[in-house]
Design an enzyme around this catalytic site. Structure first.
Site, PDB file in Angstrom:
ATOM      1  N   GLY A 387       0.861  -1.090  -0.074  1.00  0.00           N
ATOM      2  CA  GLY A 387       0.045   0.029  -0.056  1.00  0.00           C
ATOM      3  C   GLY A 387       0.889   1.165   0.039  1.00  0.00           C
ATOM      4  O   GLY A 387       0.216   2.294   0.070  1.00  0.00           O
ATOM      5  N   GLU A 514       8.487  -8.181  -9.085  1.00  0.00           N
ATOM      6  CA  GLU A 514       8.920  -9.682  -8.456  1.00  0.00           C
ATOM      7  C   GLU A 514       8.748 -10.576  -9.206  1.00  0.00           C
ATOM      8  O   GLU A 514       7.904 -11.450  -8.899  1.00  0.00           O
ATOM      9  CB  GLU A 514       8.228  -9.625  -6.988  1.00  0.00           C
ATOM     10  CG  GLU A 514       8.584 -10.724  -5.893  1.00  0.00           C
ATOM     11  CD  GLU A 514      10.032 -10.268  -5.345  1.00  0.00           C
ATOM     12  OE1 GLU A 514      11.034 -10.581  -5.948  1.00  0.00           O
ATOM     13  OE2 GLU A 514      10.046  -9.666  -4.401  1.00  0.00           O
TER      14      GLU A 514
END
Length: 593
Positions: A387, A514
């Protein structure tokens, strides 16, 4: 086509203005009407209408000829020829009209599909995908139905009614005046009911889109539904949407149940009055039996089209509701409507965020005055808690969204100055979930490439992504179908196909979210080497959830609560950034255990 702020606000709230017939006709004209075919269809339709008007007159004369004890074979042959002409003209007219309707709706659908693909990402954030699909398919089908089954029939029926009324006045003007009394009665029934039909139709289309969206979501995530024992919950949800659609359908049926019998009753009462009054006129000698038959047949020529007017009006209201929904797409501001046409420069430059602020929704700031630089041909990692805005930064780089404030600069120029297509061609993106399209493995590796790609290039990209081994072990190799959303492949296999796709793209800027998260330790080691080769001489931005994957990055940017709280190398941040040092301590200690 642009759209103003007020229209966007109306779109968000679901409030729309009623589409005028003028807008609908403009939509049809923009679709490129095949005028010659349409003209031929209208002409044949008119031939059929005129033939239908002549038949009652000849029939009346034929009946009158019986009373004179004569039988005219030529009159019988004329009737047969007229019946045949009407049938052929009507058949050809319908086929041509079907051609016009299908072709125009096909063009409207293509225009809609092009528009949908050009819509910005925020549009899809606010609208469920199945709802948009419903607009492209179901709503355009209503337009096709109107054109094919009703539009030209309405024109020919109108001619039939006008012609029939003129002939009726010629035969007996007194009885014709009685017929005309029914016209205002019919319109008095049609007008108020049509307004209700419009409101019901637009609500029903919205409910149908909602049902489609629910079905699409549940079916696409059926494994989650079953694994969560949520079948009963989704069954109840689906039944609720279906019941709502059923109620709207019954409301429409109630209107038709009132409309059709009322119109039929008006016609039957009119017919009874005409037959009774006509019988009186025949007995008095003011009208012959053949003329009365002609009169009644012409009356039927009016009754049938007049009943179709009710159906046409009802369908027109449904199409107006459907067109309103299409209008909201067609008038929505397209992605790249700033009309920047200058291509993005080739080569590498620094990418800089300058006081960038961004919020998906007003009052919910995600990034707040973010400033940092991404050096060309270097590796920059973005780290921080969930977030903090890492994925949002990727979305801003790809121009899925525009900053609320500040700017993103490539070299010395804003990325907004470049055409959207050329800018995105500079970017390669590999995400965590590795989305794949339905098709073969080869299709997914070359996805997005417009120029031809050789098998050797595909194989080389797969080799560098360490995907060649598992691909060639499959029975169909590169032609293996991946299934919906790549479900036939494992997570690691999907990831490597996505990396091969990025390798084949040869981007200047590489975005990695990622990218090795779904791989086992052996595959991760191999793919890390492949990514290491890919990063050479490229500007690379990595979203890192595991700090172990970015300790060698040239620069690490720390994001917390939408702000940059630190930057530097791994070693520098360990000494200068307490939060980063704490994350590193926890992760590396966990890794050692």
């Amino acid at each position: 086509m642009g759209i103003g702020t007020e229209q966007n606000a109306a779109e968000e709230k679901g409030k729309v203005t009623r589409t005028t017939v003028r807008y609908f006709t403009g939509l049809l004209q923009a679709a490129g009407m095949p005028r010659l075919v349409l003209a031929a269809a209208i002409l044949l339709s008119l031939v059929g209408a005129v033939t239908g008007l002549v038949v009652p007159l000849i029939t009346g004369r034929f009946i009158d000829s019986f009373s004179t004890d004569s039988f005219d074979l030529r009159m019988v042959a004329s009737l047969a020829a007229l019946f045949l002409l009407e049938a052929v003209a009507s058949g050809l007219s319908y086929y041509m009209l079907a051609y016009v309707g299908n072709q125009m709706v096909n063009k409207i659908r293509k225009r809609l599909w092009t528009k949908v693909l050009s819509l910005p990402v925020p549009f899809f954030d606010r609208h469920r995908s199945a709802e948009t699909m419903s607009r492209v398919t179901n709503d355009t089908n209503e337009i096709k139905t109107l054109i094919t089954d009703h539009l030209i029939a309405f024109c020919s029926n109108l001619l039939t009614v006008i012609g029939a009324v003129a002939i009726l006045f010629y035969l007996d003007w007194q009885m014709t005046l009685i017929i005309l009394v029914a016209v205002p009665v019919g319109f008095g029934i049609l007008m108020p009911i049509g307004g209700k039909m419009y409101k019901i139709s637009i609500s029903m289309y919205g409910q149908l889109a909602q049902l489609s969206a629910m079905l699409t979501q549940v079916i696409s995530e059926i494994r989650l539904v079953k694994a969560s024992n949520a079948e009963r919950k989704e069954e109840k949800s689906g039944f609720g949407d279906m019941d709502s659609l059923y109620r709207f359908g019954m409301k429409e049926a109630k209107i038709n149940a009132v409309l059709v019998p009322l119109m039929s009753m008006v016609m039957v009462v009119l017919l009874v009055v005409i037959i009774g009054y006509g019988g009186v006129r025949v007995s008095s000698g003011a009208l012959s039996a053949g003329e009365l038959v002609s009169f009644i047949l012409l009356l039927f020529q009016i009754m049938f089209p007049f009943s179709q007017f009710a159906t046409f009006y009802s369908q027109l209201q449904k199409v107006m509701a459907a067109t309103e929904r299409l209008r909201l797409i067609l008038e929505y501001r397209s992605e790249g409507d700033d009309r920047a046409v200058r291509p993005a420069p080739e080569g590498h430059r620094d990418l800089r965020f300058e006081d960038v602020t961004f919020a998906y929704h007003e009052g919910e700031t995600i990034l707040s005055e973010v400033t940092f630089s991404i050096p060309a041909k270097k590796v920059t990692a973005l780290v921080g808690p969930s977030g903090s805005g890492k994925t949002t930064i990727f979305s801003l780089i790809e121009r899925f969204y525009a900053p609320s404030g500040g700017d993103i600069v490539f070299g010395s120029e804003s990325i907004r100055d470049y055409s959207l297509d050329s800018w995105r061609r500079k970017i390669g993106y590999v995400s965590q979930d590795s989305p794949l399209m339905t098709g073969s493995i080869r299709d997914n590796i070359v996805y997005g490439r417009e120029e031809p790609v050789t098998d050797e290039e595909v194989a080389e990209a797969a080799r560098l992504a360490y995907a060649q081994g598992f691909i060639e072990s499959l029975p169909r190799g590169y032609e293996t179908e991946v299934g919906e959303r790549g479900i036939q492949l494992s997570g690691g296999q999907r990831q490597r196909v996505a990396i091969a796709r990025a390798l084949l793209r040869q981007p200047d800027i590489l975005l990695l979210d990622e990218a090795t998260a779904s791989l086992d330790s052996d595959s991760e080691h191999e793919v890390q080497k492949a990514l290491g080769n890919l990063m050479i001489e490229r500007t690379t931005v990595v979203i890192a959830h595991r700090l172990s994957t970015v300790v060698a990055a040239d620069q690490i940017i720390v994001l917390e609560h939408g702000r940059v709280t630190g930057s530097g190398t791994h070693e520098e941040l360990l000494d200068s950034h307490p939060s980063y040092a704490e994350w590193a301590k926890k992760q590396f200690q966990t890794g050692e255990q």
